[in-house]
Design a protein around this motif. Structure first.
Motif, PDB file in Angstrom:
ATOM      1  N   UNK A 173       0.870  -1.183   0.000  1.00 43.15           N
ATOM      2  CA  UNK A 173       0.000   0.000   0.000  1.00 43.15           C
ATOM      3  C   UNK A 173       0.903   1.229   0.000  1.00 43.15           C
ATOM      4  N   UNK A 174       0.341   2.396  -0.296  1.00 45.95           N
ATOM      5  CA  UNK A 174       1.138   3.631  -0.284  1.00 45.95           C
ATOM      6  C   UNK A 174       1.734   3.841   1.102  1.00 45.95           C
ATOM      7  N   UNK A 175       0.934   3.537   2.129  1.00 47.24           N
ATOM      8  CA  UNK A 175       1.424   3.695   3.501  1.00 47.24           C
ATOM      9  C   UNK A 175       2.536   2.704   3.811  1.00 47.24           C
ATOM     10  N   UNK A 176       2.251   1.413   3.629  1.00 45.99           N
ATOM     11  CA  UNK A 176       3.209   0.371   3.998  1.00 45.99           C
ATOM     12  C   UNK A 176       4.519   0.463   3.253  1.00 45.99           C
ATOM     13  N   UNK A 177       4.431   0.732   1.972  1.00 44.16           N
ATOM     14  CA  UNK A 177       5.624   0.839   1.134  1.00 44.16           C
ATOM     15  C   UNK A 177       6.460   2.048   1.542  1.00 44.16           C
ATOM     16  N   UNK A 178       5.773   3.182   1.759  1.00 45.43           N
ATOM     17  CA  UNK A 178       6.490   4.398   2.144  1.00 45.43           C
ATOM     18  C   UNK A 178       7.190   4.254   3.480  1.00 45.43           C
ATOM     19  N   UNK A 179       6.500   3.644   4.441  1.00 42.72           N
ATOM     20  CA  UNK A 179       7.061   3.446   5.778  1.00 42.72           C
ATOM     21  C   UNK A 179       8.277   2.527   5.724  1.00 42.72           C
ATOM     22  N   UNK A 180       8.147   1.430   4.968  1.00 40.22           N
ATOM     23  CA  UNK A 180       9.241   0.462   4.837  1.00 40.22           C
ATOM     24  C   UNK A 180      10.473   1.104   4.200  1.00 40.22           C
ATOM     25  N   UNK A 181      10.273   1.909   3.187  1.00 36.84           N
ATOM     26  CA  UNK A 181      11.400   2.558   2.513  1.00 36.84           C
ATOM     27  C   UNK A 181      12.139   3.526   3.441  1.00 36.84           C
ATOM     28  N   UNK A 182      11.374   4.244   4.273  1.00 36.85           N
ATOM     29  CA  UNK A 182      12.008   5.173   5.220  1.00 36.85           C
ATOM     30  C   UNK A 182      12.796   4.410   6.285  1.00 36.85           C
ATOM     31  N   UNK A 183      12.271   3.265   6.712  1.00 38.70           N
ATOM     32  CA  UNK A 183      12.996   2.425   7.674  1.00 38.70           C
ATOM     33  C   UNK A 183      14.297   1.932   7.053  1.00 38.70           C
ATOM     34  N   UNK A 184      14.202   1.442   5.831  1.00 39.03           N
ATOM     35  CA  UNK A 184      15.389   0.931   5.127  1.00 39.03           C
ATOM     36  C   UNK A 184      16.463   2.000   4.964  1.00 39.03           C
ATOM     37  N   UNK A 185      16.017   3.190   4.577  1.00 43.48           N
ATOM     38  CA  UNK A 185      16.938   4.299   4.345  1.00 43.48           C
ATOM     39  C   UNK A 185      17.764   4.599   5.604  1.00 43.48           C
ATOM     40  N   UNK A 186      17.048   4.713   6.753  1.00 44.39           N
ATOM     41  CA  UNK A 186      17.736   5.040   7.994  1.00 44.39           C
ATOM     42  C   UNK A 186      18.528   3.845   8.523  1.00 44.39           C
TER      43      UNK A 186
END
Length: 374
Positions: A173-186
């Motif tokens: 989902x837009x939410x789940x994907x966005x959240x996961x990407x921010x976690x990965x980045x950090x």
């Protein structure tokens, strides 16, 4: 005597007309998932907004010489982008120019365009960064974004839990994907090793194949970008498979529903990040909790207080500019600051909160238990 009666009746009619003319009804729309697996969140959010509107109407407030009667118009957007855009159009056609919601990022991103084109304002808890990157002046994110929620969970995993190897699952989902990407980045910046990134859906209930694959990689934590109705069975299946890794997530799993659905598989092994300070430690927090419990016979969940604040923020801005015109109210919100239950709502040029603490929770007795805020 008869003349006096007629005169009194006429005066009464004139008075009634004057009173009606001196009152204005302002509709506040609530859009969120009121059916399906996320209905518990949608209803909690709606209850928060309704409590604010009932309190405002009990006062009532005066704007432009008229008493304002607020009316809550609530619609089920099913957490679905298409349905959310239809709700937006229904609101616009019905004269709704102030909206609390949408709850889901996947709904907020397309619906915000319709609201913007109609000159309506929205106060949303949708966390995907794209929500406020579209350049719409009437969009206000009233909580932390994925950037804050995902990155601070990654920092906590690296610095406090001292983890080295993690994996990510997102529900696309837009939410789940966005959240996961921010976690990965950090996570990468913090020196964590990403052992895998798996994908599921927001309708799935069986994660055995994904979890078995990750078990073989000996990860210390699995970050899930998604919602409680998927995270809870995921926690159960991790336990069944003998996976001792922690399950990490964002605000959408920081809910009593997670404990209810997950049972004894949800405890200190599950950690989540939620925007805002602790409700119990906020100055107006205990009073809000008491009022909410008295009205609904239950405790508020994740965003009830935020939705309450959003409705109150609209009313406060109307009083500031002495108008109910969103073209005047919007700029007042953009440039001002409103102190609510969950903190001070002040926004940057994009509509994001200038400051939003993030609180990390685990679970005790089936309910989220705060560990620390930063």
């Amino acid at each position: 005597m008869q003349y006096t009666k007629h005169a009194l009746a006429l005066l009464g009619a004139i008075s009634a007309i004057h009173t009606a003319a001196a009152q204005e009804t302002v509709k506040i729309g609530h859009t969120g998932p009121l059916s399906g697996a996320q209905a518990f969140s949608g209803k909690d959010n709606e209850n928060g907004a309704r409590l604010a509107i009932e309190e405002l109407n009990a006062k009532p407030i005066t704007v432009g010489g008229k008493k304002i009667k607020f009316e809550l118009v609530s619609e089920d957007d099913q957490g679905d982008p298409k349905a959310g855009v239809q709700v937006a159009q229904k609101f616009i056609d019905g004269g709704v120019r102030y909206v609390v919601g949408p709850y889901n990022s996947g709904v907020a991103i397309p619906a915000s365009r319709a609201y913007n084109d109609a000159g309506a304002l929205i106060a949303t808890v949708a966390t995907n960064p794209k929500v406020t990157q579209q350049g719409y002046k009437g969009v206000f994110r009233v909580n932390a974004s994925d950037t804050q929620l995902g990155s601070k969970m990654a920092l906590y995993a690296a610095k406090e839990l001292k983890f080295k190897t993690v994996a990510v699952i997102d529900d696309r989902t837009a939410f789940g994907q966005g959240l996961a990407e921010e976690f990965k980045k950090q996570a990468k910046i913090a020196g964590l090793t990403l052992a895998g990134h798996e994908y599921t859906t927001d309708k799935a209930v069986d994660f055995t194949a994904i979890l078995t694959k990750l078990k073989a990689k000996n990860v210390e934590a699995i970050f899930f970008g998604g919602y409680a109705p998927q995270a809870a069975p995921m926690a159960r299946q991790m336990k069944q498979l003998g996976i001792n890794a922690k399950l990490l997530g964002g605000d959408t799993i920081c809910t009593a529903e997670m404990g209810k659905l997950g049972g004894d598989a949800v405890g200190e092994n599950v950690l989540c990040s939620q925007g805002g300070a602790l409700l119990d430690k906020a100055a107006a927090g205990p009073q809000f909790k008491a009022s909410f419990k008295k009205r609904y016979n239950r405790d508020p969940d994740v965003y009830a207080a935020t939705y309450y604040d959003a409705a109150m923020m609209y009313a406060n801005a109307m009083q500031k500019v002495n108008s109910t015109d969103p073209a005047k109210v919007g700029p007042a919100i953009s440039t001002g600051a409103y102190k609510g239950v969950m903190g001070t709502y002040a926004f940057d040029a994009k509509g994001d909160m200038k400051e939003s603490l993030v609180t990390i929770f685990n679970f005790k007795g089936g309910t989220p238990s705060p560990i620390t805020s930063y």
